[in-house]
Scaffold this motif. Structure first.
Motif, mmCIF file in Angstrom:
data_model
loop_
_atom_site.group_PDB
_atom_site.id
_atom_site.type_symbol
_atom_site.label_atom_id
_atom_site.label_comp_id
_atom_site.label_asym_id
_atom_site.label_seq_id
_atom_site.Cartn_x
_atom_site.Cartn_y
_atom_site.Cartn_z
ATOM 1 N N LEU A 40 -3.573 1.977 1.931
ATOM 2 C CA LEU A 40 -3.304 0.547 1.868
ATOM 3 C C LEU A 40 -2.440 0.232 0.652
ATOM 4 O O LEU A 40 -2.414 0.998 -0.316
ATOM 5 C CB LEU A 40 -4.618 -0.245 1.766
ATOM 6 C CG LEU A 40 -5.554 -0.169 2.982
ATOM 7 C CD1 LEU A 40 -6.898 -0.802 2.641
ATOM 8 C CD2 LEU A 40 -4.924 -0.851 4.186
ATOM 9 N N PRO A 41 -1.720 -0.889 0.678
ATOM 10 C CA PRO A 41 -0.932 -1.281 -0.491
ATOM 11 C C PRO A 41 -1.842 -1.718 -1.635
ATOM 12 O O PRO A 41 -2.988 -2.134 -1.409
ATOM 13 C CB PRO A 41 -0.088 -2.448 0.033
ATOM 14 C CG PRO A 41 -0.887 -3.010 1.158
ATOM 15 C CD PRO A 41 -1.567 -1.837 1.802
ATOM 16 N N LEU A 42 -1.336 -1.634 -2.852
ATOM 17 C CA LEU A 42 -2.129 -1.989 -4.023
ATOM 18 C C LEU A 42 -2.639 -3.425 -3.939
ATOM 19 O O LEU A 42 -3.762 -3.724 -4.358
ATOM 20 C CB LEU A 42 -1.290 -1.805 -5.294
ATOM 21 C CG LEU A 42 -2.013 -2.039 -6.620
ATOM 22 C CD1 LEU A 42 -3.188 -1.077 -6.775
ATOM 23 C CD2 LEU A 42 -1.034 -1.878 -7.785
ATOM 24 N N GLY A 43 -1.830 -4.313 -3.376
ATOM 25 C CA GLY A 43 -2.230 -5.717 -3.268
ATOM 26 C C GLY A 43 -3.473 -5.919 -2.430
ATOM 27 O O GLY A 43 -4.191 -6.916 -2.597
ATOM 28 N N ALA A 44 -3.767 -4.974 -1.523
ATOM 29 C CA ALA A 44 -4.951 -5.104 -0.669
ATOM 30 C C ALA A 44 -6.224 -5.071 -1.496
ATOM 31 O O ALA A 44 -7.205 -5.764 -1.183
ATOM 32 C CB ALA A 44 -4.969 -3.992 0.376
ATOM 33 N N PHE A 45 -6.207 -4.278 -2.571
ATOM 34 C CA PHE A 45 -7.392 -4.192 -3.411
ATOM 35 C C PHE A 45 -7.705 -5.554 -4.028
ATOM 36 O O PHE A 45 -8.838 -6.018 -3.989
ATOM 37 C CB PHE A 45 -7.207 -3.152 -4.517
ATOM 38 C CG PHE A 45 -8.418 -3.004 -5.412
ATOM 39 C CD1 PHE A 45 -9.387 -2.075 -5.125
ATOM 40 C CD2 PHE A 45 -8.586 -3.820 -6.526
ATOM 41 C CE1 PHE A 45 -10.517 -1.960 -5.926
ATOM 42 C CE2 PHE A 45 -9.694 -3.718 -7.331
ATOM 43 C CZ PHE A 45 -10.671 -2.781 -7.034
ATOM 44 N N HIS A 46 -6.704 -6.170 -4.603
ATOM 45 C CA HIS A 46 -6.913 -7.437 -5.291
ATOM 46 C C HIS A 46 -7.195 -8.581 -4.315
ATOM 47 O O HIS A 46 -7.791 -9.592 -4.700
ATOM 48 C CB HIS A 46 -5.694 -7.755 -6.159
ATOM 49 C CG HIS A 46 -5.443 -6.712 -7.207
ATOM 50 N ND1 HIS A 46 -6.290 -6.521 -8.271
ATOM 51 C CD2 HIS A 46 -4.465 -5.776 -7.328
ATOM 52 C CE1 HIS A 46 -5.828 -5.530 -9.019
ATOM 53 N NE2 HIS A 46 -4.734 -5.060 -8.466
ATOM 54 N N TYR A 47 -6.798 -8.399 -3.066
ATOM 55 C CA TYR A 47 -7.134 -9.396 -2.046
ATOM 56 C C TYR A 47 -8.598 -9.284 -1.651
ATOM 57 O O TYR A 47 -9.276 -10.293 -1.416
ATOM 58 C CB TYR A 47 -6.247 -9.223 -0.813
ATOM 59 C CG TYR A 47 -6.520 -10.248 0.263
ATOM 60 C CD1 TYR A 47 -5.908 -11.503 0.230
ATOM 61 C CD2 TYR A 47 -7.408 -9.975 1.299
ATOM 62 C CE1 TYR A 47 -6.180 -12.460 1.207
ATOM 63 C CE2 TYR A 47 -7.677 -10.912 2.282
ATOM 64 C CZ TYR A 47 -7.066 -12.158 2.234
ATOM 65 O OH TYR A 47 -7.332 -13.101 3.199
#
Length: 205
Positions: A40-47
């Motif tokens: 997954l993209p890094l942004g998925a974690f923060h979402y």
């Protein structure tokens, strides 16, 4: 991102975190390593997670779901008075608990590593406290279910019994992870079952 997709991403990230921790250790489970493992993209974690601490809580809950609450067996066939044999219920339930511990030794090791990691990082201290509080709460539910199935009551305060009982099982688990001595673990489990049997008394009419 649709709600269902967000929930799936959270599950994927938690599963990926467990794989990384089992393979490389908790300290190596960086955000980047976890999202890479999940694809997954890094942004998925923060979402999906507000912080790494929130992820660690979810990791602990996921691992616990596989071992806690353990199965409470109903023991042998009812006796003449319709009650279940308390010794059979307690012994069978401990056996079921232990089989689930043995089924995932690597994940059990991760839970101990998570505790130590959290204790060494002040910003994560609440993770360790919540981890063991939840363990005790679930173990208390386990004891209450055993009492219901076996139609007994505990002659020790159930909160105290839950803390003691989980402490015993936690220690036995760690010992077994270190030496993998099944015979000694079995002997110790039998001693603990004997203690619980002695702490149980008929509920009465």
């Amino acid at each position: 991102m649709p709600r269902r997709s967000a929930e799936e991403s959270r599950e994927n990230l938690v599963d990926a975190a467990i794989r990384v921790m089992v393979r490389d250790g908790v300290a190596a489970a960086s955000t980047r390593a976890i999202v890479a493992e999940a694809g997954l993209p890094l942004g998925a974690f923060h979402y999906c997670f507000r912080s790494k601490a929130e992820l660690l809580h979810s990791v602990i809950e996921t691992i616990m779901a596989k071992t806690l609450p353990p199965t409470v067996t109903d023991g042998a066939a009812p006796e003449g008075d319709g009650r279940r044999d308390p010794a059979a219920v307690i012994g069978g339930s401990i056996d079921a608990y232990w089989r689930r511990i043995q089924a995932e030794p690597d994940e059990q090791m991760v839970t101990y590593e998570l505790t130590q990691y959290a204790l060494r990082h002040p910003e994560l201290a609440d993770v360790a406290r919540a981890q063991y509080r939840q363990y005790r709460d679930v173990f208390r539910e386990y004891l209450e279910t055993i009492a219901t199935v076996a139609d007994v009551r505990w002659n020790v305060d159930v909160a105290v019994l839950a803390r003691y009982g989980f402490g015993v099982m936690d220690g036995l688990t760690l010992n077994w992870l270190i030496d993998r001595d099944d015979a000694q673990a079995r002997a110790a489990l039998d001693e603990f079952a004997g203690y619980l049997i002695a702490a149980a008394e008929p509920r009465g009419d």
